[in-house]
Write an enzyme that holds these catalytic residues in place. Structure first.
Site, PDB file in Angstrom:
ATOM      1  N   ASP A 247      35.865  45.454  36.961  1.00 42.60           N
ATOM      2  CA  ASP A 247      35.913  44.262  37.812  1.00 42.60           C
ATOM      3  C   ASP A 247      34.573  43.924  38.468  1.00 42.60           C
ATOM      4  O   ASP A 247      34.525  43.136  39.391  1.00 42.60           O
ATOM      5  CB  ASP A 247      36.993  44.441  38.882  1.00 42.60           C
ATOM      6  N   GLU A 248      33.503  44.532  38.000  1.00 41.63           N
ATOM      7  CA  GLU A 248      32.225  44.281  38.652  1.00 41.63           C
ATOM      8  C   GLU A 248      31.076  44.224  37.642  1.00 41.63           C
ATOM      9  O   GLU A 248      30.956  45.095  36.793  1.00 41.63           O
ATOM     10  CB  GLU A 248      31.961  45.396  39.673  1.00 41.63           C
TER      11      GLU A 248
ATOM     12  N   ASP B 286      32.124  40.466  41.847  1.00 37.88           N
ATOM     13  CA  ASP B 286      33.242  41.401  41.966  1.00 37.88           C
ATOM     14  C   ASP B 286      34.551  40.621  41.979  1.00 37.88           C
ATOM     15  O   ASP B 286      34.722  39.702  42.775  1.00 37.88           O
ATOM     16  CB  ASP B 286      33.081  42.191  43.267  1.00 37.88           C
TER      17      ASP B 286
END
Lengths: 418, 112
Positions: A113-114, A14
């Site tokens: 973002d992950e 993350d």
């Protein structure tokens, strides 16, 4: 209990305050020391905070979801508007960097973002997966100055839980099945755990379950009776059990549909105003349907009222007799739904969706509808003009009224500034 | 009994623009490079293009673009010195760099 269960080396990575980190990189700031916030739109005081850097959270108590007017005036604070296209570019650059370590099928992208990365098979190539994980983390930081957190586990769920519940604070955490009773079962409130929302938490609380441990020791039959397959999933998740494999969530379109939703910039009070936005949305949905070569039969209309309203809103669908890709047919169906269920309260959020799709093979002609073929061709013609000159090259007149949103939304990516 | 819903539960909130980029990246990642042409194939290619250009014949050109083969049919209106040819199709005029051309076929000879 844990025999024959997956024992892989999966990490969930993350990017810390991703949007803020990207802006910091662009502006030459240090995201770990500068209070940075990304605000959806400068012109509106009620605009929402999309991301905040760690010092912004600690010093000024501003986090994602706060409003612009809640941010104090302070010379240290740097505010930015989003640059969605750039954020997506950065996300892709990071994915490409990760794919230097593993093949693409070992990367499962979850959001901008992950991502999950399966490091099981790379042990021969790169050594212990933990070291590889940290190396990837370092490579991302060295190359993009974007700090990240990594959770590691024997399956996707455990990696995610290790990330959410421990690594977000420490930067790296590895969980095994043995850690479940000590690290997972103490978690409360229940909504801290992935997959449990506020509503589910309330229902479980009502059953006397307040911790993940309580859930793990609850009666499986009772959970199943109450929540169906979700009850089964809840129980096994509480034990850290997850059989899901790295899939292809992007290509799978078993339930193909086209839809669009938008949060309106202000309350829309009248049927007339709402119908303007609806027409624009129908046009966009149908343009995509036509481009993909489909026609559909079921139209769903969703409407949420503004927070000041007394009622909650509705989501209703209607199935029409002949599958269509005509904007006006969908629009008419939407209006019928609106007239049936609209409570007259100020509306703030709209969504339209076309499902029950089938490939557009031929036009079904109607003896009493002689203009049908022309309308069909007109739709495609309008689409090709838009493809060539941009979506706003050809608009319906309503888009130029006060209630129209198409012109403003054209500049957005994912609902935010491009 | 474990009734796992599998990958469905991880279906993410993805921006369509992001999904598009990912698909493109996967296409590129798995794409094979185009086969290298042999000398006589290159000669044949050049001959076909010259003939199409000089005799104003309709030609179908196969090019290697963004990790896949794309075909264009039209008339060649110019062979310019910057290593490109100009192809007029029914709807558009496009410039094709020589190095991307993989095959060419005169359309009216296609059934011999």
């Amino acid at each position: 209990m844990y025999e024959n269960l997956p024992e892989r080396s999966i990490i969930c990575i993350d990017m810390k305050s991703f949007y803020a980190s990207c802006m910091a990189m662009l502006e030459g700031l240090d995201v770990m020391t500068t209070p940075i916030a990304i605000v959806a739109n400068f012109t509106q005081p009620g605009s929402v905070v999309l991301a905040a850097s760690p010092p912004m959270k600690e010093r000024f108590k501003i986090k994602t979801g706060n409003r612009r007017f809640e941010i104090p005036k302070h010379p240290d604070i740097k505010l930015f508007e989003p640059k969605m296209s750039f954020f997506i570019e950065m996300s892709m650059a990071i994915t490409r960097l990760i794919s230097k370590y593993v093949p693409p099928e070992c990367i499962h992208i979850y959001s901008v973002d992950e991502s999950w990365v399966d490091l099981t098979e790379t042990a021969k190539l790169w050594g212990p997966p933990e070291d590889t994980a940290k190396e990837i983390q370092k490579a991302i930081y060295d190359q993009f100055r974007i700090p990240s957190a990594i959770g590691m586990g024997p399956n996707m769920l455990m990696a995610k839980l290790a990330l959410d519940l421990e690594a977000k604070k420490s930067g790296f955490a590895k969980w095994t099945y043995e850690d479940v009773p000590t690290k997972l079962w103490s978690v409360r409130p229940l909504s801290e755990m992935w997959g449990i929302g506020k509503q589910m938490e309330a229902k479980l609380n009502a059953m006397g379950i307040v911790t993940v441990g309580g859930l793990a020791n609850a009666d499986l039959n009772e959970l199943e009776k109450k929540f169906g397959i979700m009850g089964n999933q809840l129980y096994h998740h509480a034990h850290g059990i997850d059989l899901s494999i790295f899939g292809e969530p992007l290509v799978k379109n078993s339930a193909l549909s086209f839809g669009k939703g938008q949060m309106l910039m202000r309350d829309y009070h009248t049927r007339k105003e709402i119908s303007v936005a609806l027409l624009e949305m129908c046009e966009d949905v149908m343009r995509r349907t036509r481009e993909a070569g489909y026609v559909g039969r079921t139209v769903t209309l969703g409407l949420s009222y503004s927070r000041s309203a007394m009622t909650k809103g509705f989501q209703r669908s209607k199935t029409i007799a002949v599958p269509t890709s005509e904007t006006m047919v969908m629009y008419k169906t939407c209006l019928e739904l609106l007239d049936e269920y609209f409570a007259g309260e100020p509306a703030r959020q709209l969504s339209v969706r076309l499902t029950n799709l089938e490939p557009e093979q031929s036009i079904q002609l109607d003896l009493f509808d002689v203009k049908k073929e022309q309308r069909q061709i007109l739709g495609h013609t309008m689409d090709s003009i838009r493809r060539k000159f941009g979506v706003t090259a050809l608009l319906r007149a309503v888009s130029f009224t006060d209630a129209g949103t198409a012109l403003k939304r054209d500049k957005l990516v994912g609902g935010h500034l491009a | 009994m474990i009734k796992d819903r599998g990958t469905i539960k991880w279906t993410a909130m993805m921006l369509p623009e992001h999904v598009q980029k990912i698909k493109q990246w996967k296409r590129e990642a798995y794409a094979e490079n185009p086969r290298n042409l042999s000398e006589w194939e290159l000669e044949d290619l050049q001959q076909t293009i010259n003939q199409a250009f000089k005799q104003h014949k309709t030609v179908t050109i196969t090019t290697w673009q963004e990790a896949k083969y794309v075909q264009w049919t039209g008339r060649i209106t110019a062979l310019d010195e910057s290593q490109q040819l100009v192809l007029e199709t029914l709807t558009a005029v496009i410039r094709v760099p020589f190095h991307s051309i993989h095959a060419a076929r005169l359309d009216d000879e296609s059934y011999d």
